[in-house]
Design a protein around this motif. Structure first.
Motif, PDB file in Angstrom:
ATOM      1  N   HIS A 255       9.212  -3.394  10.240  1.00 46.66           N
ATOM      2  CA  HIS A 255       8.032  -2.405   9.612  1.00 46.66           C
ATOM      3  C   HIS A 255       7.633  -2.676   8.166  1.00 46.66           C
ATOM      4  O   HIS A 255       7.289  -1.921   7.432  1.00 46.66           O
ATOM      5  N   ALA A 256       7.880  -3.956   7.928  1.00 49.56           N
ATOM      6  CA  ALA A 256       7.201  -4.569   6.556  1.00 49.56           C
ATOM      7  C   ALA A 256       5.627  -4.140   6.095  1.00 49.56           C
ATOM      8  O   ALA A 256       5.302  -3.922   5.327  1.00 49.56           O
ATOM      9  N   VAL A 257       4.804  -4.209   7.550  1.00 47.97           N
ATOM     10  CA  VAL A 257       3.500  -4.042   7.329  1.00 47.97           C
ATOM     11  C   VAL A 257       3.032  -2.586   6.769  1.00 47.97           C
ATOM     12  O   VAL A 257       2.466  -2.115   6.162  1.00 47.97           O
ATOM     13  N   VAL A 258       4.074  -1.725   7.610  1.00 44.09           N
ATOM     14  CA  VAL A 258       3.671  -0.210   7.315  1.00 44.09           C
ATOM     15  C   VAL A 258       4.227   0.267   5.885  1.00 44.09           C
ATOM     16  O   VAL A 258       3.601   0.886   5.160  1.00 44.09           O
ATOM     17  N   ARG A 259       5.467  -0.419   5.632  1.00 40.07           N
ATOM     18  CA  ARG A 259       5.846  -0.076   4.072  1.00 40.07           C
ATOM     19  C   ARG A 259       4.822  -0.692   3.019  1.00 40.07           C
ATOM     20  O   ARG A 259       4.679  -0.064   2.088  1.00 40.07           O
ATOM     21  N   HIS A 260       4.264  -1.935   3.422  1.00 39.30           N
ATOM     22  CA  HIS A 260       3.274  -2.554   2.554  1.00 39.30           C
ATOM     23  C   HIS A 260       1.991  -1.473   2.543  1.00 39.30           C
ATOM     24  O   HIS A 260       1.482  -1.335   1.269  1.00 39.30           O
ATOM     25  N   LEU A 261       1.522  -0.917   3.367  1.00 40.00           N
ATOM     26  CA  LEU A 261       0.346  -0.341   3.625  1.00 40.00           C
ATOM     27  C   LEU A 261       0.493   1.173   2.784  1.00 40.00           C
ATOM     28  O   LEU A 261      -0.146   1.682   2.005  1.00 40.00           O
ATOM     29  N   ILE A 262       1.653   1.638   2.952  1.00 41.36           N
ATOM     30  CA  ILE A 262       2.276   2.912   2.097  1.00 41.36           C
ATOM     31  C   ILE A 262       2.514   2.750   0.611  1.00 41.36           C
ATOM     32  O   ILE A 262       1.875   3.395  -0.184  1.00 41.36           O
ATOM     33  N   ARG A 263       3.086   1.399   0.396  1.00 42.92           N
ATOM     34  CA  ARG A 263       3.329   1.077  -0.976  1.00 42.92           C
ATOM     35  C   ARG A 263       1.829   0.916  -1.583  1.00 42.92           C
ATOM     36  O   ARG A 263       1.565   1.206  -2.793  1.00 42.92           O
ATOM     37  N   GLY A 264       0.899   0.198  -1.025  1.00 41.11           N
ATOM     38  CA  GLY A 264      -0.400   0.049  -1.478  1.00 41.11           C
ATOM     39  C   GLY A 264      -1.212   1.293  -1.652  1.00 41.11           C
ATOM     40  O   GLY A 264      -2.230   1.185  -2.458  1.00 41.11           O
ATOM     41  N   GLN A 265      -0.861   2.329  -1.154  1.00 42.11           N
ATOM     42  CA  GLN A 265      -1.565   3.525  -1.574  1.00 42.11           C
ATOM     43  C   GLN A 265      -1.031   4.355  -2.863  1.00 42.11           C
ATOM     44  O   GLN A 265      -1.870   5.094  -3.465  1.00 42.11           O
ATOM     45  N   VAL A 266       0.024   4.125  -3.319  1.00 39.85           N
ATOM     46  CA  VAL A 266       0.546   4.488  -4.441  1.00 39.85           C
ATOM     47  C   VAL A 266      -0.171   4.653  -5.597  1.00 39.85           C
ATOM     48  O   VAL A 266      -0.406   5.581  -6.116  1.00 39.85           O
ATOM     49  N   PRO A 267      -0.703   3.416  -5.995  1.00 35.67           N
ATOM     50  CA  PRO A 267      -1.489   3.316  -7.196  1.00 35.67           C
ATOM     51  C   PRO A 267      -2.813   3.921  -7.164  1.00 35.67           C
ATOM     52  O   PRO A 267      -3.383   4.474  -8.051  1.00 35.67           O
ATOM     53  N   PHE A 268      -3.210   4.489  -5.994  1.00 35.02           N
ATOM     54  CA  PHE A 268      -4.558   5.217  -5.728  1.00 35.02           C
ATOM     55  C   PHE A 268      -4.402   6.565  -5.720  1.00 35.02           C
ATOM     56  O   PHE A 268      -5.307   7.413  -5.698  1.00 35.02           O
ATOM     57  N   LEU A 269      -3.320   7.239  -5.593  1.00 38.47           N
ATOM     58  CA  LEU A 269      -2.931   8.373  -5.601  1.00 38.47           C
ATOM     59  C   LEU A 269      -3.626   9.272  -6.725  1.00 38.47           C
ATOM     60  O   LEU A 269      -4.185  10.380  -6.632  1.00 38.47           O
ATOM     61  N   PRO A 270      -3.636   8.792  -8.110  1.00 34.68           N
ATOM     62  CA  PRO A 270      -4.251   9.451  -9.028  1.00 34.68           C
ATOM     63  C   PRO A 270      -5.787   9.625  -8.660  1.00 34.68           C
ATOM     64  O   PRO A 270      -6.534  10.743  -9.171  1.00 34.68           O
ATOM     65  N   ILE A 271      -6.464   8.572  -8.070  1.00 35.56           N
ATOM     66  CA  ILE A 271      -7.994   8.537  -7.886  1.00 35.56           C
ATOM     67  C   ILE A 271      -8.195   9.594  -6.922  1.00 35.56           C
ATOM     68  O   ILE A 271      -9.020  10.368  -7.109  1.00 35.56           O
TER      69      ILE A 271
END
Length: 135
Positions: A30-46
């Motif tokens: 499930h590394a791909v799913v974790r990567h996609l979720i982790r990649g969203q964190v920096p965008f949360l303020p936007i």
């Protein structure tokens, strides 16, 4: 630990005691799913800022949805490069892969070569083409 994970999501290096966790995070199941979720964190303020724009709720939600889709696209597009960068930053081999997937890939290769032995013979018999001399 949660603050370390947020820092990790933003690109920080975790302590060397967590190297095994990082290796599993980047190459485990499930590394791909974790990567996609982790990649969203920096965008949360936007995404949050978009919700404060004037206009109807559906319009602001559409802005957030568009931003999520675009960020998912780019996160997925650069997944391999980001994974390699994180591996190197944590002093792990750049080509580290999931051991289960590597075994499955090797098994598929062996099955193919057993079913098509002529493909291995033709590949090894062909002379390598020198760089810059392709036709």
């Amino acid at each position: 630990m949660p603050w370390q994970w947020v820092g990790y999501a933003f690109g920080r290096t975790l302590p060397s005691t967590m190297t095994d966790w990082v290796a599993n995070d980047l190459t485990g199941n499930h590394a791909v799913v974790r990567h996609l979720i982790r990649g969203q964190v920096p965008f949360l303020p936007i995404y949050a800022v978009f919700m404060f724009f004037p206009g109807e709720l559906w319009l602001r939600g559409s802005m957030v949805l568009l931003a999520v889709l675009l960020s998912l696209f780019f996160t997925a597009s650069y997944m391999e490069e980001n994974r390699q960068r994180r591996l190197v930053r944590h002093m792990l081999p750049r080509d580290l892969t999931n051991s289960r997937k590597a075994q499955e890939s090797e098994l598929v290769k062996k099955r193919y070569l057993a079913a098509h032995p002529e493909s291995e013979a033709s590949r090894t018999a062909a002379a390598p083409i020198a760089p810059g001399r392709e036709h």
